[in-house]
Design an enzyme around this catalytic site. Structure first.
Site, PDB file in Angstrom:
ATOM      1  N   ASN A 147       0.707  -1.516   0.189  1.00 54.91           N
ATOM      2  CA  ASN A 147      -0.231   0.248   0.181  1.00 54.91           C
ATOM      3  C   ASN A 147       0.910   1.342   0.087  1.00 54.91           C
ATOM      4  O   ASN A 147       0.419   2.601  -0.547  1.00 54.91           O
ATOM      5  CB  ASN A 147      -1.118  -0.456   1.797  1.00 54.91           C
ATOM      6  N   TYR A 205       1.637  10.694 -11.667  1.00 51.21           N
ATOM      7  CA  TYR A 205       1.438   9.501 -10.665  1.00 51.21           C
ATOM      8  C   TYR A 205       0.183   8.582 -11.228  1.00 51.21           C
ATOM      9  O   TYR A 205       0.472   7.711 -10.858  1.00 51.21           O
ATOM     10  CB  TYR A 205      -0.225  10.777  -9.475  1.00 51.21           C
ATOM     11  N   LYS A 218       0.737   4.729 -11.246  1.00 50.39           N
ATOM     12  CA  LYS A 218      -0.093   3.807 -11.320  1.00 50.39           C
ATOM     13  C   LYS A 218      -0.768   3.157 -11.782  1.00 50.39           C
ATOM     14  O   LYS A 218      -0.985   1.233 -11.724  1.00 50.39           O
ATOM     15  CB  LYS A 218      -1.377   4.426  -9.957  1.00 50.39           C
TER      16      LYS A 218
END
Length: 269
Positions: free
Chosen positions: A107, A174, A178
């Site tokens: 995570n 970002y 991801k």
């Protein structure tokens, strides 16, 4: 929707009638705050022995205290996932503490935004790649090395709806990081299911976590914004994201391999 208080988060993660993770050891990176904390609490509530990892001992201690106050079993280990040696030591310490590693939730992640692709600062790019992508790889490699030698296990990587499933301007680096996590998850899942290791991902949208707040935005302002931006009309509760992670890690998902479960209220539908 406001961010969860310790009391409300604990209430939503109270132990179910039939805990699914009794006597299992679970490792959660980035477990000191936000979704990582909610995920760690949820596993502990279902009987797991939980190791929470992160760079800040202070936030990890908060998660540890919440788990122990609820009667759970947990330990905290500081580690920087961008350093392969830290992650290998983290897995070794987890095994030393609780005798094995059955489930890992990768995570740990950071956010950098505010720039278009042509203007994206290279130092921000490097930070995103080091933690969000290479950090997941470091974690997965250390976790799989133990699991395939010890009867298998389950790994859940935390990605995002931004990048793999929807794109918005100004969040270039970002989103790329991801999208890489989603692709990494699916490729690794095919590589290692024969080793008895199931690998999947969750891709949350805006949720009860500080990362979903815009710069200077209050939780009340986020609530108003999400009524306009999300078909569901709200952010996802941290407990809802945690429930998805626990499902993917459980025997209920025994035939789920290489999926990327989107939890964004229909934004990317």
């Amino acid at each position: 929707m406001s961010a969860p208080t310790s009391a409300s988060m604990s209430a939503r993660t109270s132990a179910p009638a039939s805990p699914r993770f009794t006597d299992k050891t679970v490792l959660v990176t980035g477990g000191g705050t936000g979704l990582g904390q909610a995920i760690a609490l949820a596993f502990a509530a279902e009987g797991a022995k939980v190791v929470v990892a992160g760079r800040s001992a202070g936030t990890l201690d908060e998660t540890l205290s919440l788990i122990k106050a609820a009667g759970g079993t947990a330990a905290a280990v500081t580690a920087d996932v961008s350093r392969a040696e830290d992650v290998r030591a983290l897995v070794r310490r987890t095994v030393e503490l609780f005798g094995g590693l059955d489930v890992a939730v990768n995570n740990a992640g950071v956010f950098r935004g505010g720039h278009a692709a042509a203007d994206f600062p290279l130092e921000d790019w490097q930070t995103l790649m080091d933690i969000n992508v290479t950090g997941v790889l470091h974690s997965l490699q250390a976790e799989v090395a133990h699991m395939r030698a010890n009867g298998g296990g389950a790994i859940v990587n935390v990605s995002s709806n931004l990048g793999p499933h929807v794109r918005v301007p100004g969040v270039f680096g970002y989103q790329v990081s991801k999208a890489a996590v989603s692709a990494l998850t699916r490729a690794a899942a095919r590589d290692h299911i024969a080793d008895g290791v199931r690998i999947n991902a969750v891709s949350p949208g805006a949720s009860e976590a500080p990362m979903s707040l815009l710069p200077g935005e209050t939780e009340a302002e986020r609530e108003v914004r999400m009524k306009e931006q999300s078909p569901l009309g709200r952010v996802a509760a941290a407990s809802e994201v945690a429930a998805a992670v626990l499902y993917l890690a459980s025997e209920d998902a025994g035939s789920v391999v290489g999926t990327d479960l989107v939890i964004d209220g229909g934004v990317s539908a």
